[in-house]
Design a protein around this motif. Structure first.
Motif, PDB file in Angstrom:
ATOM      1  N   ARG A 109       9.071 -13.892  -9.432  1.00  0.00           N
ATOM      2  CA  ARG A 109       8.443 -14.377 -10.905  1.00  0.00           C
ATOM      3  C   ARG A 109       9.603 -15.626 -11.208  1.00  0.00           C
ATOM      4  NH1 ARG A 109       6.127 -11.436 -15.150  1.00  0.00           N
ATOM      5  NH2 ARG A 109       6.549  -9.339 -14.125  1.00  0.00           N
ATOM      6  N   PRO A 110       8.923 -16.693 -11.594  1.00  0.00           N
ATOM      7  CA  PRO A 110       9.627 -18.030 -11.921  1.00  0.00           C
ATOM      8  C   PRO A 110      10.631 -17.369 -13.134  1.00  0.00           C
ATOM      9  CG  PRO A 110       7.326 -18.434 -11.726  1.00  0.00           C
ATOM     10  CD  PRO A 110       7.392 -17.149 -11.488  1.00  0.00           C
ATOM     11  N   LEU A 111      11.687 -18.441 -13.218  1.00  0.00           N
ATOM     12  CA  LEU A 111      12.588 -17.921 -14.556  1.00  0.00           C
ATOM     13  C   LEU A 111      12.311 -19.166 -15.638  1.00  0.00           C
ATOM     14  CD1 LEU A 111      16.056 -17.668 -12.860  1.00  0.00           C
ATOM     15  CD2 LEU A 111      14.436 -15.730 -13.655  1.00  0.00           C
ATOM     16  N   ASN A 112      11.798 -20.132 -15.028  1.00  0.00           N
ATOM     17  CA  ASN A 112      11.655 -21.399 -16.036  1.00  0.00           C
ATOM     18  C   ASN A 112      12.584 -21.649 -16.965  1.00  0.00           C
ATOM     19  OD1 ASN A 112       8.592 -21.872 -15.348  1.00  0.00           O
ATOM     20  ND2 ASN A 112       8.176 -19.602 -16.163  1.00  0.00           N
ATOM     21  N   GLU A 113      13.972 -21.770 -16.429  1.00  0.00           N
ATOM     22  CA  GLU A 113      15.083 -21.986 -17.117  1.00  0.00           C
ATOM     23  C   GLU A 113      15.945 -23.145 -16.337  1.00  0.00           C
ATOM     24  OE1 GLU A 113      17.765 -18.737 -16.915  1.00  0.00           O
ATOM     25  OE2 GLU A 113      16.551 -17.442 -18.128  1.00  0.00           O
ATOM     26  N   PRO A 114      16.581 -24.130 -17.230  1.00  0.00           N
ATOM     27  CA  PRO A 114      17.371 -25.181 -16.465  1.00  0.00           C
ATOM     28  C   PRO A 114      18.244 -24.899 -15.286  1.00  0.00           C
ATOM     29  CG  PRO A 114      17.987 -24.868 -18.743  1.00  0.00           C
ATOM     30  CD  PRO A 114      16.922 -23.727 -18.543  1.00  0.00           C
ATOM     31  N   VAL A 115      18.112 -25.554 -14.364  1.00  0.00           N
ATOM     32  CA  VAL A 115      19.135 -25.352 -13.218  1.00  0.00           C
ATOM     33  C   VAL A 115      20.416 -26.477 -13.130  1.00  0.00           C
ATOM     34  CG1 VAL A 115      19.110 -25.052 -10.693  1.00  0.00           C
ATOM     35  CG2 VAL A 115      17.284 -24.179 -11.813  1.00  0.00           C
ATOM     36  N   ALA A 116      21.399 -25.969 -13.046  1.00  0.00           N
ATOM     37  CA  ALA A 116      22.534 -26.888 -12.796  1.00  0.00           C
ATOM     38  C   ALA A 116      23.208 -26.208 -11.631  1.00  0.00           C
ATOM     39  CB  ALA A 116      23.651 -26.741 -14.057  1.00  0.00           C
ATOM     40  N   TRP A 117      23.047 -27.037 -10.600  1.00  0.00           N
ATOM     41  CA  TRP A 117      23.610 -26.522  -9.215  1.00  0.00           C
ATOM     42  C   TRP A 117      24.838 -27.716  -8.624  1.00  0.00           C
ATOM     43  CZ3 TRP A 117      19.202 -25.349  -5.300  1.00  0.00           C
ATOM     44  CH2 TRP A 117      19.676 -25.042  -3.929  1.00  0.00           C
ATOM     45  N   ARG A 118      25.735 -26.841  -8.229  1.00  0.00           N
ATOM     46  CA  ARG A 118      26.641 -27.437  -7.428  1.00  0.00           C
ATOM     47  C   ARG A 118      27.315 -26.771  -6.171  1.00  0.00           C
ATOM     48  NH1 ARG A 118      31.616 -29.450 -11.093  1.00  0.00           N
ATOM     49  NH2 ARG A 118      29.707 -30.257 -12.432  1.00  0.00           N
ATOM     50  N   THR A 163       0.961  -1.038   0.018  1.00  0.00           N
ATOM     51  CA  THR A 163      -0.034   0.107  -0.092  1.00  0.00           C
ATOM     52  C   THR A 163       0.754   1.281  -0.012  1.00  0.00           C
ATOM     53  OG1 THR A 163      -0.914  -1.126   1.795  1.00  0.00           O
ATOM     54  CG2 THR A 163      -2.399   0.243   0.699  1.00  0.00           C
ATOM     55  N   GLY A 164       1.712   1.344  -0.924  1.00  0.00           N
ATOM     56  CA  GLY A 164       2.476   2.566  -1.090  1.00  0.00           C
ATOM     57  C   GLY A 164       3.786   2.666  -0.309  1.00  0.00           C
ATOM     58  N   THR A 165       4.107   1.651   0.518  1.00  0.00           N
ATOM     59  CA  THR A 165       5.256   1.880   1.334  1.00  0.00           C
ATOM     60  C   THR A 165       6.365   0.819   0.566  1.00  0.00           C
ATOM     61  OG1 THR A 165       3.996   1.887   3.346  1.00  0.00           O
ATOM     62  CG2 THR A 165       6.486   1.161   3.482  1.00  0.00           C
ATOM     63  N   LYS A 166       7.291   1.398   0.055  1.00  0.00           N
ATOM     64  CA  LYS A 166       8.262   0.649  -0.593  1.00  0.00           C
ATOM     65  C   LYS A 166       9.550   0.229   0.079  1.00  0.00           C
ATOM     66  CE  LYS A 166       7.590   2.162  -5.647  1.00  0.00           C
ATOM     67  NZ  LYS A 166       8.200   3.106  -6.466  1.00  0.00           N
ATOM     68  N   GLY A 167      10.083  -0.845  -0.247  1.00  0.00           N
ATOM     69  CA  GLY A 167      11.119  -1.400   0.283  1.00  0.00           C
ATOM     70  C   GLY A 167      12.509  -0.895  -0.169  1.00  0.00           C
ATOM     71  N   PRO A 168      13.701  -0.723   0.598  1.00  0.00           N
ATOM     72  CA  PRO A 168      14.800  -0.112   0.156  1.00  0.00           C
ATOM     73  C   PRO A 168      15.583  -0.985  -0.973  1.00  0.00           C
ATOM     74  CG  PRO A 168      14.980  -1.003   2.343  1.00  0.00           C
ATOM     75  CD  PRO A 168      13.646  -1.414   1.914  1.00  0.00           C
ATOM     76  N   VAL A 169      15.266  -2.240  -0.977  1.00  0.00           N
ATOM     77  CA  VAL A 169      15.911  -3.024  -1.864  1.00  0.00           C
ATOM     78  C   VAL A 169      15.324  -2.816  -3.258  1.00  0.00           C
ATOM     79  CG1 VAL A 169      16.948  -5.278  -2.526  1.00  0.00           C
ATOM     80  CG2 VAL A 169      16.590  -4.599  -0.181  1.00  0.00           C
ATOM     81  N   LYS A 170      15.784  -2.301  -4.357  1.00  0.00           N
ATOM     82  CA  LYS A 170      15.323  -2.230  -5.650  1.00  0.00           C
ATOM     83  C   LYS A 170      16.252  -2.676  -6.770  1.00  0.00           C
ATOM     84  CE  LYS A 170      12.966   1.935  -4.048  1.00  0.00           C
ATOM     85  NZ  LYS A 170      13.638   2.822  -2.852  1.00  0.00           N
ATOM     86  N   ASP A 171      15.884  -2.434  -7.834  1.00  0.00           N
ATOM     87  CA  ASP A 171      16.556  -2.926  -9.128  1.00  0.00           C
ATOM     88  C   ASP A 171      16.929  -4.342  -9.062  1.00  0.00           C
ATOM     89  OD1 ASP A 171      16.360  -0.053  -9.764  1.00  0.00           O
ATOM     90  OD2 ASP A 171      18.364   0.316  -8.790  1.00  0.00           O
ATOM     91  N   LEU A 172      16.202  -5.379  -8.482  1.00  0.00           N
ATOM     92  CA  LEU A 172      16.571  -6.658  -8.525  1.00  0.00           C
ATOM     93  C   LEU A 172      16.456  -7.102  -9.886  1.00  0.00           C
ATOM     94  CD1 LEU A 172      14.562  -7.271  -5.282  1.00  0.00           C
ATOM     95  CD2 LEU A 172      16.871  -7.020  -5.404  1.00  0.00           C
ATOM     96  N   VAL A 173      17.341  -8.208 -10.104  1.00  0.00           N
ATOM     97  CA  VAL A 173      17.338  -8.706 -11.456  1.00  0.00           C
ATOM     98  C   VAL A 173      15.787  -9.698 -11.571  1.00  0.00           C
ATOM     99  CG1 VAL A 173      18.419 -10.407 -13.214  1.00  0.00           C
ATOM    100  CG2 VAL A 173      19.636  -8.877 -11.741  1.00  0.00           C
ATOM    101  N   VAL A 174      15.465 -10.256 -10.717  1.00  0.00           N
ATOM    102  CA  VAL A 174      14.400 -11.183 -10.340  1.00  0.00           C
ATOM    103  C   VAL A 174      13.152 -10.288  -9.873  1.00  0.00           C
ATOM    104  CG1 VAL A 174      13.043 -13.006  -9.643  1.00  0.00           C
ATOM    105  CG2 VAL A 174      15.459 -13.354 -10.607  1.00  0.00           C
ATOM    106  N   GLU A 175      12.081 -10.041 -10.511  1.00  0.00           N
ATOM    107  CA  GLU A 175      11.177  -9.141  -9.606  1.00  0.00           C
ATOM    108  C   GLU A 175      10.652 -10.116  -8.412  1.00  0.00           C
ATOM    109  OE1 GLU A 175       7.376  -8.241 -11.746  1.00  0.00           O
ATOM    110  OE2 GLU A 175       6.634  -8.988 -10.042  1.00  0.00           O
ATOM    111  N   ALA A 176      10.977  -9.506  -7.273  1.00  0.00           N
ATOM    112  CA  ALA A 176      10.661 -10.091  -6.046  1.00  0.00           C
ATOM    113  C   ALA A 176      10.257  -9.311  -4.908  1.00  0.00           C
ATOM    114  CB  ALA A 176      12.112 -10.805  -5.437  1.00  0.00           C
ATOM    115  N   GLU A 177       9.635  -9.975  -4.025  1.00  0.00           N
ATOM    116  CA  GLU A 177       9.128  -8.993  -2.952  1.00  0.00           C
ATOM    117  C   GLU A 177       9.439  -9.822  -1.481  1.00  0.00           C
ATOM    118  OE1 GLU A 177       4.992  -6.855  -2.704  1.00  0.00           O
ATOM    119  OE2 GLU A 177       4.528  -8.855  -2.053  1.00  0.00           O
ATOM    120  N   TYR A 178       9.724  -9.104  -0.403  1.00  0.00           N
ATOM    121  CA  TYR A 178      10.178  -9.784   0.755  1.00  0.00           C
ATOM    122  C   TYR A 178       9.689  -8.909   1.739  1.00  0.00           C
ATOM    123  CZ  TYR A 178      13.863 -12.196   3.508  1.00  0.00           C
ATOM    124  OH  TYR A 178      14.412 -12.926   4.474  1.00  0.00           O
TER     125      TYR A 178
END
Ligand code: CO
Length: 285
Positions: free
Chosen positions: A248-257, A162-177
């Motif tokens: 927002r999901p990326l829907n890309e293959p994940v290779a994780w080590r 409701t109009g109050t914005k968090g300080p973490v901006k310009d994230l690559v993935v659109e996210a809310e925390y």
């Protein structure tokens, strides 16, 4: 008509040993990747005994992800190959895009009483996995809190309430925390983007979610929501405090080590070859 998100699944975080011997609760890990895209990992470290966390996370690499460290109580000292050095104190957040690669150390300091913190890993899309590393320190005072009514308090780390914005901006993935605290028997409604992955992680008290009284969850439970427009939470007799995270999901293959997450095995092999050869960290110019 707004669709209230139902509960898809609820599970308990699992005791895990990480870093140089930190005992923590893992709420999201490799087995949940399919359901949690773009989120890869959520660790909850809390203890009254410094022996559980003092070994910390000595120098280690990251590539291909963003890490979000939120300290509820306590102090974590850190340093990295970008030259950042400092402490994350009670209520502070560190949001770091590892991009093409950093080395860092994250060392909790001895704290009297219950120390608690969270680390969330957010995946980077293929287009940004090799971006220049980026780092943001957010102090407690910079995190706005918002109270829509008595007994409901929301700390907005990233995103907007409701109009109050968090300080973490310009994230690559659109996210809310959000960090949501409800007094006993309160109801909280929050609009979320349709199609986004949304989860809640409880760390105090208990509650029911999405108006479904049977779907109760308590501290150390993760609640994964179905799709819809709105999340509804109701606290139990002791109130509840939880992280509410949307992306927002990326829907890309994940290779994780280990600490490196790419799209293909070849990219992983290259990352580890570079790490052992000492060419992992690439400086500009
Ligand atoms: Co790390």
């Amino acid at each position: 008509m707004k669709v209230i998100r139902g509960v898809n699944k609820i599970w308990r975080s699992r005791p895990t040993v990480e870093g140089a011997g930190v005992r923590l609760q893992r709420a999201i890990g490799p087995t949940e990747v399919r359901d949690l895209d773009p989120f890869l990992l959520l660790d909850d470290f809390h203890s009254e005994d410094p022996a559980d966390y003092i070994a910390g996370f000595p120098w280690h690499p990251h590539r291909g992800i963003e890490t979000v460290t939120y300290v509820i109580r306590g102090t974590v000292q850190h340093g990295d190959t970008m030259g950042n050095k400092g402490t994350i104190g009670s209520g502070d957040i560190q949001w770091m895009a590892a991009g093409r690669g950093i080395l860092h150390e994250e060392m909790p300091r001895e704290y009297t009483g219950m120390m608690q913190g969270f680390q969330l890993w957010v995946n980077l899309p293929a287009s940004h996995k090799m971006m220049g590393p980026r780092y943001r320190d957010v102090r407690k005072e910079q995190i706005p809190s918002f109270s829509p009514s008595k007994g409901i308090d929301i700390q907005v780390v990233a995103g907007k309430v409701t109009g109050t914005k968090g300080p973490v901006k310009d994230l690559v993935v659109e996210a809310e925390y959000l960090d949501v605290t409800l007094a006993p028997d309160k109801q909280f409604k929050h609009e979320v983007t349709r199609g986004n992955t949304v989860f809640g992680y409880l760390f105090k008290g208990d509650g029911s979610f999405s108006g479904d009284k049977d779907r109760r969850a308590r501290a150390e439970d993760l609640v994964l929501f179905k799709d819809g427009d709105e999340v509804v939470a109701r606290s139990g007799k002791a109130g509840v405090r939880f992280l509410l995270v949307s992306g927002r999901p990326l829907n890309e293959p994940v290779a994780w080590r280990g600490p490196i997450v790419m799209n293909t095995e070849e990219e992983l092999d290259l990352a580890f070859r570079e790490y052992w050869a000492g060419t992992f960290v690439k400086h500009d110019a």
